[in-house]
Structure formats: C-alpha cells, structure tokens
Motif scaffolding. Structure first.
Motif, PDB file in Angstrom:
ATOM      1  N   THR A   1       1.701  11.407  -9.380  1.00  0.00           N
ATOM      2  CA  THR A   1       0.620  10.429  -9.308  1.00  0.00           C
ATOM      3  C   THR A   1       0.779   9.475  -8.144  1.00  0.00           C
ATOM      4  O   THR A   1      -0.138   8.762  -7.791  1.00  0.00           O
ATOM      5  CB  THR A   1       0.580   9.596 -10.599  1.00  0.00           C
ATOM      6  OG1 THR A   1       1.827   8.923 -10.738  1.00  0.00           O
ATOM      7  CG2 THR A   1       0.316  10.477 -11.798  1.00  0.00           C
ATOM      8  N   GLY A   2       1.989   9.439  -7.561  1.00  0.00           N
ATOM      9  CA  GLY A   2       2.240   8.526  -6.460  1.00  0.00           C
ATOM     10  C   GLY A   2       2.748   7.174  -6.915  1.00  0.00           C
ATOM     11  O   GLY A   2       3.100   6.343  -6.107  1.00  0.00           O
TER      12      GLY A   2
ATOM     13  N   THR B   1      -0.655   9.092   2.291  1.00  0.00           N
ATOM     14  CA  THR B   1      -0.699   7.874   3.097  1.00  0.00           C
ATOM     15  C   THR B   1      -0.411   8.175   4.560  1.00  0.00           C
ATOM     16  O   THR B   1      -1.107   7.696   5.468  1.00  0.00           O
ATOM     17  CB  THR B   1       0.323   6.848   2.567  1.00  0.00           C
ATOM     18  OG1 THR B   1       0.053   6.574   1.197  1.00  0.00           O
ATOM     19  CG2 THR B   1       0.254   5.552   3.355  1.00  0.00           C
TER      20      THR B   1
ATOM     21  N   ARG C   1       2.046   1.886  -3.458  1.00  0.00           N
ATOM     22  CA  ARG C   1       0.999   2.238  -4.414  1.00  0.00           C
ATOM     23  C   ARG C   1       0.503   3.669  -4.235  1.00  0.00           C
ATOM     24  O   ARG C   1       0.144   4.326  -5.208  1.00  0.00           O
ATOM     25  CB  ARG C   1      -0.198   1.286  -4.258  1.00  0.00           C
ATOM     26  CG  ARG C   1      -0.031  -0.066  -4.918  1.00  0.00           C
ATOM     27  CD  ARG C   1      -1.216  -0.963  -4.576  1.00  0.00           C
ATOM     28  NE  ARG C   1      -1.169  -2.216  -5.337  1.00  0.00           N
ATOM     29  CZ  ARG C   1      -1.791  -2.416  -6.487  1.00  0.00           C
ATOM     30  NH1 ARG C   1      -2.502  -1.445  -7.026  1.00  0.00           N
ATOM     31  NH2 ARG C   1      -1.705  -3.577  -7.108  1.00  0.00           N
ATOM     32  N   TRP C   2       0.421   4.136  -3.008  1.00  0.00           N
ATOM     33  CA  TRP C   2      -0.258   5.401  -2.722  1.00  0.00           C
ATOM     34  C   TRP C   2       0.738   6.540  -2.541  1.00  0.00           C
ATOM     35  O   TRP C   2       1.887   6.322  -2.139  1.00  0.00           O
ATOM     36  CB  TRP C   2      -1.092   5.259  -1.444  1.00  0.00           C
ATOM     37  CG  TRP C   2      -2.127   4.183  -1.531  1.00  0.00           C
ATOM     38  CD1 TRP C   2      -2.699   3.681  -2.659  1.00  0.00           C
ATOM     39  CD2 TRP C   2      -2.701   3.460  -0.433  1.00  0.00           C
ATOM     40  NE1 TRP C   2      -3.603   2.695  -2.345  1.00  0.00           N
ATOM     41  CE2 TRP C   2      -3.633   2.528  -0.989  1.00  0.00           C
ATOM     42  CE3 TRP C   2      -2.543   3.508   0.945  1.00  0.00           C
ATOM     43  CZ2 TRP C   2      -4.374   1.673  -0.192  1.00  0.00           C
ATOM     44  CZ3 TRP C   2      -3.278   2.645   1.740  1.00  0.00           C
ATOM     45  CH2 TRP C   2      -4.185   1.745   1.171  1.00  0.00           C
ATOM     46  N   PRO C   3       0.325   7.781  -2.814  1.00  0.00           N
ATOM     47  CA  PRO C   3       1.211   8.936  -2.567  1.00  0.00           C
ATOM     48  C   PRO C   3       1.651   8.971  -1.105  1.00  0.00           C
ATOM     49  O   PRO C   3       0.826   8.793  -0.195  1.00  0.00           O
ATOM     50  CB  PRO C   3       0.328  10.140  -2.923  1.00  0.00           C
ATOM     51  CG  PRO C   3      -0.710   9.591  -3.849  1.00  0.00           C
ATOM     52  CD  PRO C   3      -0.957   8.188  -3.394  1.00  0.00           C
ATOM     53  N   ARG C   4       2.936   9.176  -0.892  1.00  0.00           N
ATOM     54  CA  ARG C   4       3.514   9.038   0.442  1.00  0.00           C
ATOM     55  C   ARG C   4       2.878   9.997   1.455  1.00  0.00           C
ATOM     56  O   ARG C   4       2.467   9.582   2.547  1.00  0.00           O
ATOM     57  CB  ARG C   4       5.017   9.303   0.377  1.00  0.00           C
ATOM     58  CG  ARG C   4       5.739   8.898   1.643  1.00  0.00           C
ATOM     59  CD  ARG C   4       6.286   7.494   1.527  1.00  0.00           C
ATOM     60  NE  ARG C   4       7.466   7.465   0.683  1.00  0.00           N
ATOM     61  CZ  ARG C   4       7.789   6.468  -0.126  1.00  0.00           C
ATOM     62  NH1 ARG C   4       6.999   5.420  -0.212  1.00  0.00           N
ATOM     63  NH2 ARG C   4       8.891   6.500  -0.850  1.00  0.00           N
TER      64      ARG C   4
ATOM     65  N   ALA D   1       0.824  -1.203   0.000  1.00  0.00           N
ATOM     66  CA  ALA D   1       0.000   0.000   0.000  1.00  0.00           C
ATOM     67  C   ALA D   1       0.861   1.257   0.000  1.00  0.00           C
ATOM     68  O   ALA D   1       0.553   2.237  -0.690  1.00  0.00           O
ATOM     69  CB  ALA D   1      -0.926  -0.011   1.223  1.00  0.00           C
TER      70      ALA D   1
ATOM     71  N   ARG E   1       0.055  -0.017 -12.181  1.00  0.00           N
ATOM     72  CA  ARG E   1      -0.113  -0.348 -10.766  1.00  0.00           C
ATOM     73  C   ARG E   1      -0.218  -1.853 -10.551  1.00  0.00           C
ATOM     74  O   ARG E   1       0.108  -2.368  -9.491  1.00  0.00           O
ATOM     75  CB  ARG E   1      -1.381   0.323 -10.225  1.00  0.00           C
ATOM     76  CG  ARG E   1      -1.245   1.821 -10.075  1.00  0.00           C
ATOM     77  CD  ARG E   1      -2.558   2.418  -9.604  1.00  0.00           C
ATOM     78  NE  ARG E   1      -2.469   3.870  -9.508  1.00  0.00           N
ATOM     79  CZ  ARG E   1      -2.249   4.526  -8.390  1.00  0.00           C
ATOM     80  NH1 ARG E   1      -2.053   3.855  -7.291  1.00  0.00           N
ATOM     81  NH2 ARG E   1      -2.187   5.839  -8.378  1.00  0.00           N
TER      82      ARG E   1
END
Length: 444
Positions: free
Chosen positions: A219-220, A95, A89-92, A86, A227
């Motif tokens: 975009t992360g 998150t 995958r996600w912008p830091r 996770a 992805r």
C-alpha cells in the motif's frame, strides 16, 4: 570419474567479498538503478552547465546567474519537510517515477521555449523554482529507493557507488554540454536532459529488491496504522530527540561551514600567499576531485558506520586542513589536499549511511526532509561566514582556525560521550525502535 566437490569459500574470503566497495552491484536491481542514475546525472549536469551560460547570454549578468541557482535551491529550505512527508506517504517507486517524469516535462518545456526563442529571465526563474520544488520530493525518494534495493549491510556500498556515479555523470554531462550546444544548439541539451529523466522513469517499474532488503508494504504505508499519523511534526520530533542525528548534524554543519568550502579558501590561499594562478588552483581542484572519488570507493567498504566514525574522520580531515593552511608551497599543499579529500569523502559516505538507515522505514523521508532544510541553511550561510573569517584572519587563518575548531568540537563531543552524560530522549517505538531514555554514550 566423478567431479570432486567444490569446497565452500573460506570465512576470510567471504568476509573480504562482503566488504567489497562494489558489493551492492551484485544485485540486479542496483545495477539497473546505477545505470539509470548515471544517465540522469549526465543529463542534469549538461542542463546545469547550459543553463548558466543561457542566463549569462540573456542578461550578461553574473548576479542573475547566481540568482537563478539560488531560486532553484531555495525550495529545499522551505518545502523539504513537506517533500519528505510525501515520500513517506506515497509508494516509493511510484513517487520516483512520477517526480522524474515531471522533471522531464520541465526540461522539455524549457527546450521548447528556447527553440522558439520565447525564453526570458522570468521564465527561467519560474522553471528553476518548479524544478526545485519537485526536487524536494525526488531527492529523498531516489536516495531511499536505491537503499531499498539492497540489504542493510550493503547500503554504504550503494551510497559509495552512487557518489561515483554522480562524479562520473558530472564529468560526462559537463563535457557533453559543449558538444551538444556546438552541434545541435542549446535547446537540444534541455531535451537530452528530459529524455534522461524519462529513461529513469521507465526503468523504475522493473526494479526488484534483493533478498534481505527492507520491503515497503504494497500500500506504500510503512508500518503505520493510519496515514493521518504521518505528519511533518513527527519527523521533526524524531530528529530533535535522536542524539546521534543531532550530533551528526552538528559535525556536518561545522564541517560544511569551516571545512568544506575549498572553492573559496584554497582559491584565496593559492592565488594569494602561495602566489599561484588559475592554473595552479585548477590542479588543486583536480586533486580534490580525485581524492573524492578514492574516498567514495573506500567509504563503500564500510558495513555499519556510526556517528563516532563520522566524527573521527571529520576531525582527521580538519587537522589535515589546518596543516594545509600552513603550507609553504604549492607542492606541499598538493600532498596534503589528496588525503584531505579522501578522508572527508569517506566521512560523507559514512554520515549518509547513518542518516538513511537510522530512522524507522516510515520516517526516513521526513528525516531526510529535515536534513535537507538544515543543509540548505549551511550552504547559504556558510560562505558569507567563512568570507568574514577570511577578511579577519586571512586564508591561512581561516583554514587553520576552522580546522582546529572542527577537531576541537568533535574531541569535546567524544569526551562527553565517553563520560556517559545522560540525555533524556523519548522515542516512540516503531519498526523495532526502542522507547525510553537514551544516554548520549550509547546513541552513536
């Protein structure tokens, strides 16, 4: 009369400044992040202290207290791989902000239940488990966000500063717990921790990376075309096929099981063969804490530590441990405990720097997830194994035998590395990583 031009700093002075343990704090984002982490750590340790007392108050059982701690730690064993995926995958920043807000919500929920006298053991265990699950995402996300704020050469400094902030927050939180409960009640401690999480979440959007820091795409997604490619398996395969990470895991595992459980081995040594009491062990614990802080400062001076550095430091600490096991008196033990703690703290900082900078940027969350799962196995299995060793060989035998085992294993590994025994490794080329066969002799 015109002012004389200011001469540029000499290369020696520039080098000295670049090795300052505080160099990461030159960057504004890191200063704010360190302040936020101090507040968060203080709140967390305040809650942990109060939580143990609360479980004891409700149940009167030390076993129930230990169970609540295990329930909170257990998700790291089973969910960390998903948490690391996770994070990749996600912008830091998003998150971290969301995970901190969720942890704050759990703390406020607990505070409300305590204030309304609706809390029981089942509720506490459920909330502890939820906290543990969120932490599997929050832990690696926060660690990597701090590194994202500074240039690569300043990452060891950021890690060292983080260790100091953690120690300072622990001292402040533990001290504040008693004061807060005494004047405002138990629920206030949970509410204060909730506010500390919200403070971090509010600071995160304003953090800006320093020039030269690794920047994540807007975009992360970190240099990955799709992805769907960001799977848990990819992180596991990378870790398993990276000799330096496997070697780091081996060194850290041996040290964790046979060299770091001083709360057990030194407690038995001090109160048994050295005929000391709780006060004497308290003195030993204080010296260990001071050594850890000094080691964090020294470790922050490192620029690009290697697995070899970690191994040599771990071996040095292990040999000191073996000598400490033969201490004829408490005074001699105290003389040895300080350098033991210093060397091992520097080794920890170096190892963390390698772990957080070796993988490509798009894999770092999953690699930290693998590491968290493995580390949980060590933390859960280490004390029982060490306890059995102490039953068989005593406290002195466990310290001496464990130290020699660590030092001997590290020495054997370095000997194999020096002979250049090849290890077939295939690593997919991403973020500038090299594809092909690696030799263990060049992996570290």
């Amino acid at each position: 009369m015109p002012c004389a031009p200011v001469p540029p700093p000499s290369p020696d002075r520039a080098r000295a400044a670049s090795r300052s343990p505080w160099r990461s704090l030159r960057h504004r984002g890191m200063r704010w992040w360190s302040a936020a982490n101090f507040v968060s750590n203080a709140g967390t340790w305040m809650q942990l202290t109060v939580q143990n007392l609360l479980v004891l108050h409700i149940t009167g059982s030390a076993a129930a207290t230990g169970l609540s701690m295990s329930v909170q730690a257990a998700p790291a064993l089973f969910v960390s791989l998903l948490g690391g995926a996770a994070v990749d995958r996600w912008p830091r920043k998003l998150t971290v902000a969301v995970s901190q807000a969720l942890l704050g919500a759990v703390a406020f929920t607990t505070a409300l239940l305590v204030a309304l006298d609706r809390i029981d053991v089942t509720s506490l265990l459920v909330l502890a488990a939820v906290t543990g699950v969120i932490a599997t995402v929050d832990g690696p996300a926060c660690a990597l966000l701090g590194n994202d704020l500074v240039p690569v050469e300043d990452v060891p400094s950021a890690i060292g500063v983080g260790a100091l902030v953690h120690s300072a927050g622990r001292l402040a939180g533990t001290a504040l717990a008693g004061v807060t409960v005494g004047f405002l009640g138990t629920s206030a401690a949970y509410a204060a921790n909730g506010l500390s999480f919200l403070f971090v979440a509010s600071v995160v959007p304003f953090l800006r990376p320093a020039p030269g820091a690794v920047k994540e795409p807007a975009t992360g997604v970190r240099a990955v075309p799709a992805r769907a490619e960001m799977t848990v398996r990819e992180g596991l395969v990378y870790f398993a096929r990276r000799p330096r990470l496997v070697a780091l895991a081996g060194i850290t595992g041996l040290s964790s099981v046979f060299g770091r459980n001083y709360g057990l081995t030194l407690a038995v040594l001090v109160t048994g063969p050295l005929a000391g009491g709780a006060g004497a062990f308290g003195t030993v614990s204080t010296v260990l804490a001071v050594g850890g802080i000094v080691g964090a400062v020294l470790g922050a001076r490192l620029r690009r530590p290697s697995v070899r550095t970690v191994g040599l430091l771990a071996a040095a600490g292990a040999l000191l441990q073996a000598v400490a096991g033969l201490s004829p008196s408490l005074a001699v033990l105290l003389v040895l405990v300080l350098p033991m703690a210093v060397v091992e703290s520097v080794s920890d900082t170096a190892g963390t720097a390698v772990l957080q900078t070796d993988p490509p940027a798009h894999l770092r969350g999953r690699v930290l997830g693998v590491w968290s799962s493995v580390g949980t196995v060590w933390s859960l299995g280490g004390p029982p194994l060490l306890g059995l060793l102490m039953e068989w060989a005593g406290a002195r035998g466990a310290l001496v035998g464990g130290g020699l085992l660590i030092a001997g294993s590290v020495g054997a590994g370095l000997l194999v590395r020096r002979r250049g025994v090849p290890v077939a490794v295939t690593v997919t080329a991403k973020d500038g990583d090299v594809t092909g066969r690696e030799a263990l002799g060049t992996a570290a």
